[in-house]
Design an enzyme around this catalytic site. Structure first.
Site, mmCIF file in Angstrom:
data_model
loop_
_atom_site.group_PDB
_atom_site.id
_atom_site.type_symbol
_atom_site.label_atom_id
_atom_site.label_comp_id
_atom_site.label_asym_id
_atom_site.label_seq_id
_atom_site.Cartn_x
_atom_site.Cartn_y
_atom_site.Cartn_z
ATOM 1 N N CYS A 113 -6.504 3.062 -11.595
ATOM 2 C CA CYS A 113 -6.171 3.734 -11.299
ATOM 3 C C CYS A 113 -4.797 4.262 -11.659
ATOM 4 C CB CYS A 113 -5.821 3.078 -9.380
ATOM 5 S SG CYS A 113 -7.164 2.611 -9.108
ATOM 6 N N HIS A 243 0.163 4.455 -4.804
ATOM 7 C CA HIS A 243 -1.094 4.385 -5.211
ATOM 8 C C HIS A 243 -1.338 3.526 -3.594
ATOM 9 C CE1 HIS A 243 -5.224 3.630 -6.467
ATOM 10 N NE2 HIS A 243 -4.584 2.323 -6.857
ATOM 11 N N ASN A 273 -9.265 3.970 -1.121
ATOM 12 C CA ASN A 273 -8.970 4.634 -2.937
ATOM 13 C C ASN A 273 -10.038 5.397 -3.633
ATOM 14 O OD1 ASN A 273 -8.169 3.382 -4.818
ATOM 15 N ND2 ASN A 273 -8.128 1.572 -4.714
HETATM 16 N N1 ACO Z 1 -15.511 -7.767 5.435
HETATM 17 C C1 ACO Z 1 -14.989 -8.736 5.900
HETATM 18 N N2 ACO Z 1 -14.961 -10.645 5.001
HETATM 19 C C2 ACO Z 1 -14.878 -9.599 3.886
HETATM 20 C C3 ACO Z 1 -15.504 -8.936 3.708
HETATM 21 C C4 ACO Z 1 -15.716 -7.255 4.101
HETATM 22 N N3 ACO Z 1 -15.370 -6.285 3.960
HETATM 23 N N4 ACO Z 1 -14.602 -8.539 2.244
HETATM 24 C C5 ACO Z 1 -14.505 -9.965 1.872
HETATM 25 N N5 ACO Z 1 -15.020 -10.524 2.982
HETATM 26 C C6 ACO Z 1 -14.374 -11.928 3.344
HETATM 27 C C7 ACO Z 1 -14.801 -12.690 1.609
HETATM 28 O O1 ACO Z 1 -16.041 -13.526 1.387
HETATM 29 C C8 ACO Z 1 -13.514 -13.827 2.269
HETATM 30 O O2 ACO Z 1 -14.340 -14.916 2.694
HETATM 31 P P1 ACO Z 1 -14.041 -16.426 2.554
HETATM 32 O O3 ACO Z 1 -13.198 -17.219 2.495
HETATM 33 O O4 ACO Z 1 -15.174 -16.865 2.902
HETATM 34 O O5 ACO Z 1 -15.144 -16.608 0.652
HETATM 35 C C9 ACO Z 1 -12.206 -13.665 2.806
HETATM 36 O O6 ACO Z 1 -13.034 -12.289 3.180
HETATM 37 C C10 ACO Z 1 -11.445 -13.253 1.720
HETATM 38 O O7 ACO Z 1 -11.348 -12.652 0.624
HETATM 39 P P2 ACO Z 1 -10.479 -12.265 -0.169
HETATM 40 O O8 ACO Z 1 -10.862 -11.555 -1.419
HETATM 41 O O9 ACO Z 1 -9.277 -13.081 -0.218
HETATM 42 O O10 ACO Z 1 -9.465 -11.136 0.530
HETATM 43 P P3 ACO Z 1 -8.460 -10.168 0.605
HETATM 44 O O11 ACO Z 1 -7.285 -10.885 1.683
HETATM 45 O O12 ACO Z 1 -7.778 -11.117 -1.096
HETATM 46 O O13 ACO Z 1 -8.807 -9.113 0.344
HETATM 47 C C11 ACO Z 1 -9.118 -7.193 -1.176
HETATM 48 C C12 ACO Z 1 -9.638 -8.693 0.121
HETATM 49 C C13 ACO Z 1 -8.716 -6.035 0.351
HETATM 50 C C14 ACO Z 1 -9.933 -6.715 -1.671
HETATM 51 C C15 ACO Z 1 -7.931 -7.480 -1.342
HETATM 52 O O14 ACO Z 1 -8.197 -8.757 -1.968
HETATM 53 C C16 ACO Z 1 -7.257 -5.722 -2.595
HETATM 54 O O15 ACO Z 1 -6.632 -4.796 -1.409
HETATM 55 N N6 ACO Z 1 -7.363 -6.771 -3.496
HETATM 56 C C17 ACO Z 1 -6.856 -5.733 -4.928
HETATM 57 C C18 ACO Z 1 -7.378 -4.646 -5.247
HETATM 58 C C19 ACO Z 1 -6.310 -3.258 -5.650
HETATM 59 O O16 ACO Z 1 -5.274 -3.320 -5.343
HETATM 60 N N7 ACO Z 1 -7.399 -2.641 -7.172
HETATM 61 C C20 ACO Z 1 -6.606 -2.307 -8.154
HETATM 62 C C21 ACO Z 1 -6.892 -0.713 -7.793
HETATM 63 S S1 ACO Z 1 -8.566 -0.166 -7.945
HETATM 64 C C22 ACO Z 1 -9.079 0.289 -8.914
HETATM 65 O O17 ACO Z 1 -8.427 0.089 -10.265
HETATM 66 C C23 ACO Z 1 -10.387 1.174 -9.642
#
Ligand code: ACO
Length: 316
Positions: A113, A243, A273
């Site tokens: 990214c 980003h 993204n």
């Molecule tokens: N729908 C419903 N529930 C979901 C979903 C979904 N799509 N995805 C995950 N959950 C659930 C999980 O299973 C978890 O459930 P549990 O508590 O029963 O285990 C709960 O939601 C919380 O999961 P987390 O992963 O802790 O959720 P978080 O608030 O962290 O959000 C997200 C997830 C959106 C992916 C976030 O962590 C994020 O944006 N991370 C960074 C992404 C990023 O910046 N990537 C870098 C660039 S990408 C690249 O380089 C290619």
């Protein structure tokens, strides 16, 4: 003194829209969860008969047109992508050929990214040391091809698209600074195997919550680093072009430097993204919507797999 100036931007997103409602039919998720946790409402998906090079070509042509530069006057092509349809030749060589750019260096960069920030850093050095005068940068991704459509934690995030800029050598800035970083000790938190070794399918794997925490810390540090390196305060920044990975990460970064959200270019809601393409796509959107204007000072930042992260501070 010679500076690298951005003189044209362009972008392209495929036609097909995948909404949160569509994803509700595919995996166990809800529109509300996706919107609350990411800020994304819809994303774009590359067509069956399209390749990543096709997205790159359209974005590149639009940037050339906006810059008023002829293809034959480009003397360096750099493409950022992690999802080219070919292992080789590089996307940069394909774009060079399709646009009728003559003999010049052409190569790809993969910094996930952060690809566009890495491109700006490299192009800046070529221009400053006199090795290039007119540089075409294109960042293009077909992430839908490497998304695991059964993994609700990642398939809701990613999108396809391309962004491009043309840079030229000028006596006034231009790129004022770039800062690029990497720390490969984090590589297992976010990766996509090639599918060619062992049993791992070529799908994005991410420990989202761990990535989130590091992203907030590193992006906060890198925007502060950019301001300090240029002796600037936040009021000197007209626009932050971040980003577009997660609205919550973007808000945390803006808050870190006390920048009001009204001065942040946001495209995540409708573009999702697009990895390397996300910053140039947002930049082009900001320019074409009439927000980013000549004379504006723009701070760009990105964070991605590697981990890689960085910033570019640019006068328009
Ligand atoms: N729908 C419903 N529930 C979901 C979903 C979904 N799509 N995805 C995950 N959950 C659930 C999980 O299973 C978890 O459930 P549990 O508590 O029963 O285990 C709960 O939601 C919380 O999961 P987390 O992963 O802790 O959720 P978080 O608030 O962290 O959000 C997200 C997830 C959106 C992916 C976030 O962590 C994020 O944006 N991370 C960074 C992404 C990023 O910046 N990537 C870098 C660039 S990408 C690249 O380089 C290619």
């Amino acid at each position: 003194m010679t500076f690298a100036r951005i003189i044209g931007t362009g972008s392209y997103m495929p036609e097909r829209i995948l909404t949160n409602a569509d994803l509700e039919q595919m995996v166990d998720t809800t529109d509300q969860w996706i919107l609350d946790r990411t800020g994304i409402r819809e994303r774009r998906i590359i067509a069956e008969d399209q390749k990543v090079s096709d997205l790159a070509e359209i974005a590149a042509k639009r940037a050339l047109e906006a810059s008023g530069t002829k293809a034959v006057d480009i003397d360096l092509v750099i493409v950022a992508s992690a999802t080219s349809e070919l292992i080789f030749p590089s996307l940069a060589c394909l774009i060079q050929q399709r646009l009728g750019i003559g003999d010049c260096p052409a190569f790809d960069i993969n910094a996930a990214c952060t690809g566009f920030i890495y491109q700006l850093d490299v192009a800046n050095q070529f221009i400053k040391n006199g090795s290039a005068k007119n540089v075409l940068l294109v960042a293009a991704e077909g992430l839908s091809k490497v998304v695991d459509w059964d993994d609700r934690a990642t398939c809701v995030l990613f999108s396809d698209g391309a962004g491009a800029v043309v840079l030229t050598a000028d006596s006034k800035p231009g790129i004022r600074s770039t800062h690029i970083h990497a720390d490969g000790t984090y590589s297992e938190l976010l990766y996509a195997p090639s599918g060619r070794y062992g049993d791992d399918p070529p799908h994005i794997r991410m420990k989202g919550n761990d990535v989130f925490k590091v992203a907030v810390t590193k992006l906060g540090a890198v925007v502060t680093e950019a301001l300090q390196a240029n002796n600037l305060v936040v009021d000197d920044i007209d626009w932050l072009v971040p980003h577009q990975a997660n609205l919550r990460i973007i808000k945390a970064t803006a808050k870190r430097i006390h920048l009001p959200m009204e001065r942040v270019i946001l495209t995540i809601e409708k573009q999702g993204n697009t990895s390397a393409a996300s910053v140039p796509l947002a930049l082009d959107t900001g320019v074409r919507e009439g927000k980013i204007k000549a004379g504006d000072t723009v701070l760009m930042e990105a964070f991605g797999a590697g981990f890689t992260w960085g910033s570019a501070l640019v006068d328009f």
